[in-house]
Design a protein around this motif. Structure first.
Motif, mmCIF file in Angstrom:
data_model
loop_
_atom_site.group_PDB
_atom_site.id
_atom_site.type_symbol
_atom_site.label_atom_id
_atom_site.label_comp_id
_atom_site.label_asym_id
_atom_site.label_seq_id
_atom_site.Cartn_x
_atom_site.Cartn_y
_atom_site.Cartn_z
ATOM 1 N N VAL A 128 0.844 -1.209 0.000
ATOM 2 C CA VAL A 128 0.000 0.000 0.000
ATOM 3 C C VAL A 128 0.875 1.254 0.000
ATOM 4 C CG1 VAL A 128 -1.729 1.302 1.286
ATOM 5 C CG2 VAL A 128 -1.889 -1.188 1.165
ATOM 6 N N LEU A 129 1.883 1.276 0.873
ATOM 7 C CA LEU A 129 2.767 2.441 0.963
ATOM 8 C C LEU A 129 3.528 2.663 -0.345
ATOM 9 C CD1 LEU A 129 4.199 1.931 4.564
ATOM 10 C CD2 LEU A 129 2.446 3.550 3.840
ATOM 11 N N VAL A 130 4.043 1.574 -0.932
ATOM 12 C CA VAL A 130 4.781 1.689 -2.193
ATOM 13 C C VAL A 130 3.895 2.266 -3.284
ATOM 14 C CG1 VAL A 130 5.800 0.328 -4.070
ATOM 15 C CG2 VAL A 130 6.487 -0.112 -1.718
ATOM 16 N N ILE A 187 4.517 6.044 -4.931
ATOM 17 C CA ILE A 187 4.836 6.135 -6.355
ATOM 18 C C ILE A 187 3.844 7.034 -7.085
ATOM 19 C CG2 ILE A 187 4.823 4.790 -8.505
ATOM 20 C CD1 ILE A 187 6.227 2.587 -7.064
ATOM 21 N N ASN A 188 2.599 7.040 -6.629
ATOM 22 C CA ASN A 188 1.571 7.852 -7.285
ATOM 23 C C ASN A 188 1.435 9.244 -6.693
ATOM 24 O OD1 ASN A 188 -0.186 6.148 -9.357
ATOM 25 N ND2 ASN A 188 0.398 4.774 -7.696
ATOM 26 N N LEU A 189 2.260 9.597 -5.699
ATOM 27 C CA LEU A 189 2.182 10.932 -5.112
ATOM 28 C C LEU A 189 2.591 12.048 -6.085
ATOM 29 C CD1 LEU A 189 3.394 10.574 -1.408
ATOM 30 C CD2 LEU A 189 1.116 11.157 -2.236
ATOM 31 N N PRO A 190 3.680 11.905 -6.840
ATOM 32 C CA PRO A 190 4.041 12.974 -7.778
ATOM 33 C C PRO A 190 2.937 13.185 -8.805
ATOM 34 C CG PRO A 190 5.872 11.456 -7.501
ATOM 35 C CD PRO A 190 4.678 10.824 -6.845
ATOM 36 N N PRO A 191 2.698 14.429 -9.196
ATOM 37 C CA PRO A 191 1.643 14.684 -10.191
ATOM 38 C C PRO A 191 1.947 14.025 -11.520
ATOM 39 C CG PRO A 191 3.000 16.642 -9.844
ATOM 40 C CD PRO A 191 3.396 15.649 -8.798
ATOM 41 N N GLY A 192 0.912 13.439 -12.135
ATOM 42 C CA GLY A 192 1.078 12.813 -13.431
ATOM 43 C C GLY A 192 1.695 11.436 -13.330
ATOM 44 N N ASP A 193 1.860 10.804 -14.465
ATOM 45 C CA ASP A 193 2.533 9.517 -14.571
ATOM 46 C C ASP A 193 3.172 9.439 -15.954
ATOM 47 O OD1 ASP A 193 0.482 8.686 -16.461
ATOM 48 O OD2 ASP A 193 -0.807 8.304 -14.731
ATOM 49 N N TYR A 194 3.727 8.283 -16.283
ATOM 50 C CA TYR A 194 4.442 8.157 -17.560
ATOM 51 C C TYR A 194 3.518 8.444 -18.733
ATOM 52 C CZ TYR A 194 7.369 6.221 -21.241
ATOM 53 O OH TYR A 194 8.113 6.064 -22.391
ATOM 54 N N ALA A 199 13.405 3.561 -13.882
ATOM 55 C CA ALA A 199 11.959 3.506 -13.665
ATOM 56 C C ALA A 199 11.470 4.662 -12.794
ATOM 57 C CB ALA A 199 11.585 2.166 -13.033
ATOM 58 N N LEU A 200 12.224 5.006 -11.766
ATOM 59 C CA LEU A 200 11.820 6.107 -10.893
ATOM 60 C C LEU A 200 11.929 7.454 -11.606
ATOM 61 C CD1 LEU A 200 13.492 4.990 -7.538
ATOM 62 C CD2 LEU A 200 11.060 4.939 -8.111
ATOM 63 N N LYS A 201 12.952 7.617 -12.426
ATOM 64 C CA LYS A 201 13.138 8.883 -13.152
ATOM 65 C C LYS A 201 12.032 9.106 -14.161
ATOM 66 C CE LYS A 201 17.223 9.641 -14.806
ATOM 67 N NZ LYS A 201 18.537 9.348 -15.447
ATOM 68 N N THR A 202 11.558 8.046 -14.802
ATOM 69 C CA THR A 202 10.534 8.176 -15.844
ATOM 70 C C THR A 202 9.115 7.947 -15.327
ATOM 71 O OG1 THR A 202 10.809 5.845 -16.458
ATOM 72 C CG2 THR A 202 12.162 7.466 -17.630
ATOM 73 N N GLN A 203 8.969 7.702 -14.020
ATOM 74 C CA GLN A 203 7.662 7.424 -13.413
ATOM 75 C C GLN A 203 6.996 6.206 -14.039
ATOM 76 O OE1 GLN A 203 6.211 11.747 -13.740
ATOM 77 N NE2 GLN A 203 5.389 11.145 -11.748
ATOM 78 N N ASP A 204 7.805 5.190 -14.304
ATOM 79 C CA ASP A 204 7.298 3.923 -14.821
ATOM 80 C C ASP A 204 6.786 3.121 -13.631
ATOM 81 O OD1 ASP A 204 6.697 1.760 -16.348
ATOM 82 O OD2 ASP A 204 8.701 1.492 -17.192
ATOM 83 N N GLN A 205 5.509 3.299 -13.299
ATOM 84 C CA GLN A 205 5.017 2.889 -11.992
ATOM 85 C C GLN A 205 4.999 1.380 -11.772
ATOM 86 O OE1 GLN A 205 0.976 4.729 -12.550
ATOM 87 N NE2 GLN A 205 0.280 2.745 -11.799
ATOM 88 N N PHE A 206 4.610 0.601 -12.760
ATOM 89 C CA PHE A 206 4.550 -0.847 -12.548
ATOM 90 C C PHE A 206 5.942 -1.448 -12.353
ATOM 91 C CE2 PHE A 206 0.491 -0.355 -15.016
ATOM 92 C CZ PHE A 206 -0.346 -0.656 -13.957
#
Length: 342
Positions: free
Chosen positions: A23-25, A29-36, A297-304
């Motif tokens: 849940v925390l992860v 990961i979804n806290l920053p605005p937007g996604d990939y 993955a973290l730099k590009t917001q590749d969430q999965f």
């Protein structure tokens, strides 16, 4: 029976903790605005590429990213049916990497076991170095052996891993003909395991094992030395010596056993710290571990992709903690746990 009951209890506690970590992860990961995909859609709309926007919108619906966050989480875990029914982590579907345009399982499949191999080798190095040096430094306190080991320990703690990697990267190849970069010869990549491939992996492990394990070995050696000195100064040690017990037998029978408790407890923290501490080393040495992949993955917001790798690190932490707890109960009878008779 009591030990088995405790092991089962710790196993189910680990599963519950892993659920909370998931849940925390997912939330972090979804806290920053937007996604990939949102960022990609914005770029495509700015450049007028309608076909690319349509594909991104399709992927958003395909992987349930257009749904509320709580529903996305349940689908990702596998507790809730998504566009393709129940297809989450519990069902063996790790998701899709938008950055690499491949399933997450294909990206991490080859790197997971290499990551485990590298870090297990580093942990074995840490214990093989820290245990004898820590005990020897305490037993020969305030001698040249103690001062030399302290100097080596502080040097290992003060030297950044990436700098040590660069030094060994150059001198190891020049003077010892050690291979540069990677965890095996390129000719063995994708080939089934054989003696030649295993030999190549072991040779390639020499430099990364030394680099990744140096700081951990230095810290653990100093901690073990301090614990041993604390035990050696207690009255029961003086009593044992006064009764004629041999110093070597006295050292291993009582003080070492007590001082070894924090040594064993560090197993839970050692695994994740090795993985996180090897990210820069993996980049410098060109290692095919999950460290560089997580960084991308973290730099590009590749969430999965990033979520799965973080869950893998969390699983390593929990497994290490469970192992250390069980070993501590076996090592020290003074430790009590729920369900054991006092």
């Amino acid at each position: 029976m009591i030990m088995l009951r405790y092991a089962v209890y710790r196993f189910f506690t680990m599963l519950l903790t892993l659920l909370v970590v998931s849940v925390l992860v997912f939330v972090i990961i979804n806290l920053p605005p937007g996604d990939y995909l949102s960022n990609q859609i914005a770029e495509l709309q700015a450049s007028g590429q309608s076909a690319g926007v349509a594909k991104a919108e399709f992927l958003r619906a395909e992987y349930a990213l257009d749904r509320p966050m709580w529903e996305q989480f349940l689908i990702w875990i596998g507790f809730w049916p998504g566009p393709h029914g129940f297809s989450g982590l519990l069902q063996g579907n790790y998701g899709w990497s938008f950055e690499f345009d491949r399933p997450v399982s294909e990206i991490v499949g080859d790197t997971l076991w290499l990551t485990v191999v590298v870090n297990l080798a580093a942990i074995l190095f840490v214990y093989a170095v820290a245990l004898p040096l820590g005990v020897l430094a305490a037993a020969r306190s305030r001698t040249w052996i103690d001062y030399t080991s302290a100097f080596v320990g502080y040097l290992g703690l003060a030297t950044p891993n990436f700098l040590l990697a660069l030094i060994l990267f150059y001198y190891g190849h020049q003077y010892f003909n050690l291979p540069i970069g990677g965890l095996m010869d390129p000719s063995f990549e994708g080939e089934p395991m054989s003696w030649a491939k295993l030999k190549s992996i072991l040779i390639h492990l020499i430099v990364p094992t030394f680099v990744i394990g140096t700081s951990g070995a230095s810290a653990m050696m100093q901690r073990l030395r301090a614990n041993m000195l604390d035990e050696l100064g207690k009255p029961y040690v003086e009593t044992a010596i006064a009764k004629g017990m041999a110093p070597s037998r006295m050292l291993t029978k009582y003080p070492l056993r007590v001082a070894f408790n924090p040594f064993v407890a560090d197993i839970g923290n050692l695994l994740p710290s090795m993985v996180s501490g090897s990210v820069l080393v993996s980049v410098v040495l060109g290692l095919q571990t999950i460290g560089p992949t997580l960084l991308t993955a973290l730099k590009t917001q590749d969430q999965f992709l990033s979520a799965f790798i973080l869950m893998f690190v969390a699983l390593l932490t929990l497994i290490g903690t469970m192992i250390s707890d069980i070993l501590l109960v076996m090592l020290d009878p003074r430790i009590r746990y729920e369900g054991r008779e006092a």
